[in-house]
Design a protein around this motif. Structure first.
Motif, PDB file in Angstrom:
ATOM      1  N   ASP A  88       0.840  -1.212   0.000  1.00 10.44           N
ATOM      2  CA  ASP A  88       0.000   0.000   0.000  1.00 10.44           C
ATOM      3  C   ASP A  88       0.869   1.254   0.000  1.00 10.44           C
ATOM      4  O   ASP A  88       0.627   2.176   0.773  1.00 10.44           O
ATOM      5  CB  ASP A  88      -0.926  -0.019   1.244  1.00 10.44           C
ATOM      6  N   LYS A 115       2.570   3.945  -5.955  1.00  9.06           N
ATOM      7  CA  LYS A 115       2.002   3.063  -6.986  1.00  9.06           C
ATOM      8  C   LYS A 115       3.011   2.731  -8.096  1.00  9.06           C
ATOM      9  O   LYS A 115       2.922   1.660  -8.709  1.00  9.06           O
ATOM     10  CB  LYS A 115       0.743   3.686  -7.594  1.00  9.06           C
ATOM     11  N   TYR A 129       4.575  -0.609  -7.575  1.00  7.15           N
ATOM     12  CA  TYR A 129       3.708  -1.744  -7.228  1.00  7.15           C
ATOM     13  C   TYR A 129       4.229  -3.070  -7.804  1.00  7.15           C
ATOM     14  O   TYR A 129       4.264  -4.085  -7.117  1.00  7.15           O
ATOM     15  CB  TYR A 129       2.269  -1.475  -7.695  1.00  7.15           C
ATOM     16  N   ASN A 134      -5.797  -0.336  -3.419  1.00  6.66           N
ATOM     17  CA  ASN A 134      -6.049   0.678  -4.471  1.00  6.66           C
ATOM     18  C   ASN A 134      -5.912   0.118  -5.880  1.00  6.66           C
ATOM     19  O   ASN A 134      -5.470   0.831  -6.800  1.00  6.66           O
ATOM     20  CB  ASN A 134      -5.102   1.883  -4.311  1.00  6.66           C
ATOM     21  N   THR A 135      -6.280  -1.128  -6.077  1.00 10.36           N
ATOM     22  CA  THR A 135      -6.051  -1.746  -7.380  1.00 10.36           C
ATOM     23  C   THR A 135      -7.150  -1.412  -8.402  1.00 10.36           C
ATOM     24  O   THR A 135      -7.054  -1.843  -9.551  1.00 10.36           O
ATOM     25  CB  THR A 135      -5.881  -3.266  -7.233  1.00 10.36           C
ATOM     26  N   TRP A 188      -8.115   1.988  -8.329  1.00  5.80           N
ATOM     27  CA  TRP A 188      -7.618   3.369  -8.519  1.00  5.80           C
ATOM     28  C   TRP A 188      -8.743   4.294  -8.979  1.00  5.80           C
ATOM     29  O   TRP A 188      -8.662   4.912 -10.038  1.00  5.80           O
ATOM     30  CB  TRP A 188      -6.438   3.355  -9.481  1.00  5.80           C
ATOM     31  N   SER A 189      -9.789   4.334  -8.176  1.00  3.06           N
ATOM     32  CA  SER A 189     -10.979   5.166  -8.455  1.00  3.06           C
ATOM     33  C   SER A 189     -11.582   4.884  -9.838  1.00  3.06           C
ATOM     34  O   SER A 189     -12.183   5.780 -10.450  1.00  3.06           O
ATOM     35  CB  SER A 189     -10.647   6.658  -8.341  1.00  3.06           C
ATOM     36  N   GLU A 197       1.002   5.934 -13.282  1.00  4.45           N
ATOM     37  CA  GLU A 197       0.596   5.225 -12.054  1.00  4.45           C
ATOM     38  C   GLU A 197      -0.520   4.231 -12.351  1.00  4.45           C
ATOM     39  O   GLU A 197      -0.491   3.082 -11.907  1.00  4.45           O
ATOM     40  CB  GLU A 197       0.104   6.225 -10.993  1.00  4.45           C
ATOM     41  N   THR A 198      -1.496   4.681 -13.108  1.00  4.62           N
ATOM     42  CA  THR A 198      -2.636   3.811 -13.420  1.00  4.62           C
ATOM     43  C   THR A 198      -2.196   2.632 -14.277  1.00  4.62           C
ATOM     44  O   THR A 198      -2.640   1.498 -14.077  1.00  4.62           O
ATOM     45  CB  THR A 198      -3.752   4.612 -14.118  1.00  4.62           C
ATOM     46  N   ILE A 241      -0.566   0.056 -12.020  1.00  2.00           N
ATOM     47  CA  ILE A 241      -1.546  -0.722 -11.257  1.00  2.00           C
ATOM     48  C   ILE A 241      -2.232  -1.745 -12.175  1.00  2.00           C
ATOM     49  O   ILE A 241      -2.380  -2.919 -11.819  1.00  2.00           O
ATOM     50  CB  ILE A 241      -2.585   0.215 -10.587  1.00  2.00           C
ATOM     51  N   ASP A 249     -11.300   1.057  -2.591  1.00  2.00           N
ATOM     52  CA  ASP A 249     -10.707   1.447  -3.872  1.00  2.00           C
ATOM     53  C   ASP A 249     -10.120   0.242  -4.620  1.00  2.00           C
ATOM     54  O   ASP A 249      -9.295   0.391  -5.502  1.00  2.00           O
ATOM     55  CB  ASP A 249      -9.610   2.494  -3.602  1.00  2.00           C
TER      56      ASP A 249
END
Ligand SMILES: C[S@@+](CC[C@H](N)C(=O)[O-])C[C@H]1O[C@@H](n2cnc3c(N)ncnc32)[C@H](O)[C@@H]1O
Length: 209
Positions: A134, A137, A140, A161-162, A164-165, A175-176, A179, A201
């Motif tokens: 955690d 990111k 990761y 947070n996998t 990610w909104s 970052e996205t 992930i 999340d």
């Protein structure tokens, strides 16, 4: 994007175990922190504790301490001689964590290491019963690869947070993409069996084969 309908999320939290008063106090203090959105919180904290109990964890590792909420939640699940090594690089947020570790009947199980997590993990031989990822990111994938072969068969790897909104549906930044790449890696890695849960999340829960 709300992953879960907020009313459903509130209902689920209210109808889950409450946790100790000390954690409620820590959550309250953390909500006043500039980066309060990083707090995992009650619902996920109770989930982490339950998963560690279900795999009879004795030795756990956390990557990303912040103010210590998830560390204290997991430490509750460990036996009195169990250990949680928790890694962070932020002396200010972890000063809050240290205060609460000192007040908790489970704090003596926790060892906070202030250094980049990849350096700390390299010094830990394992085997680990449970790992919670955690932190930043962009690392990761590296965190996962650094721990996966140090987790014992039947042990667990949890990643926060996998979803990610919801950004993972159309990754638009590095970052996205990191992930999303880890989700794909974990879903097809023969060393583990993983389920991505839409809890808060997004939490990946993997069992080491
Ligand atoms: C999302 S917060 C952790 C939240 C915490 N697990 C909780 O549930 O309250 C992420 C943390 O990772 C830490 N972090 C960032 N880069 C790091 C690194 N290279 N090594 C270790 N920790 C790092 C940050 O300082 C921050 O406190």
């Amino acid at each position: 994007m709300d992953i879960v309908n907020p009313a459903i999320e509130a209902y689920a939290e209210e109808h889950s175990a409450a946790g100790p008063a000390l954690l409620a106090e820590l959550a309250e203090e953390t909500r006043r922190h500039a980066r309060a959105r990083m707090l995992s919180g009650r619902h996920e904290g109770r989930f982490l504790k339950l998963v560690l109990q279900l795999c009879s964890a004795r030795h756990a590792v956390e990557i990303g301490t912040f103010t210590g909420y998830s560390a204290l939640s997991m430490a509750e699940a460990l036996p009195d001689d169990g250990t949680l090594v928790t890694c962070d690089v932020d002396p200010e947020a972890t000063a809050i964590a240290r205060r609460y570790f000192a007040r908790s009947p489970h704090g003596h199980k926790i060892r906070l290491v202030l250094a980049p997590a990849l350096e700390t993990i390299a010094t830990l031989p394992g085997p680990f019963d449970a790992v919670f990822i955690d932190a930043d990111k962009m690392n990761y994938g590296r965190y996962y690869q650094a721990v996966v072969d140090k987790v014992r068969p039947g042990g667990v790897i949890l990643v926060d947070n996998t979803l990610w909104s919801g950004g993972v549906l159309a990754p638009a930044d590095d970052e996205t993409r990191e992930i999303d790449a880890l989700n794909k890696t974990m879903a097809s890695d023969p060393r583990i069996e993983m389920v991505l849960l839409p809890l808060r999340d997004g939490v990946n829960v993997a069992r080491r084969r």
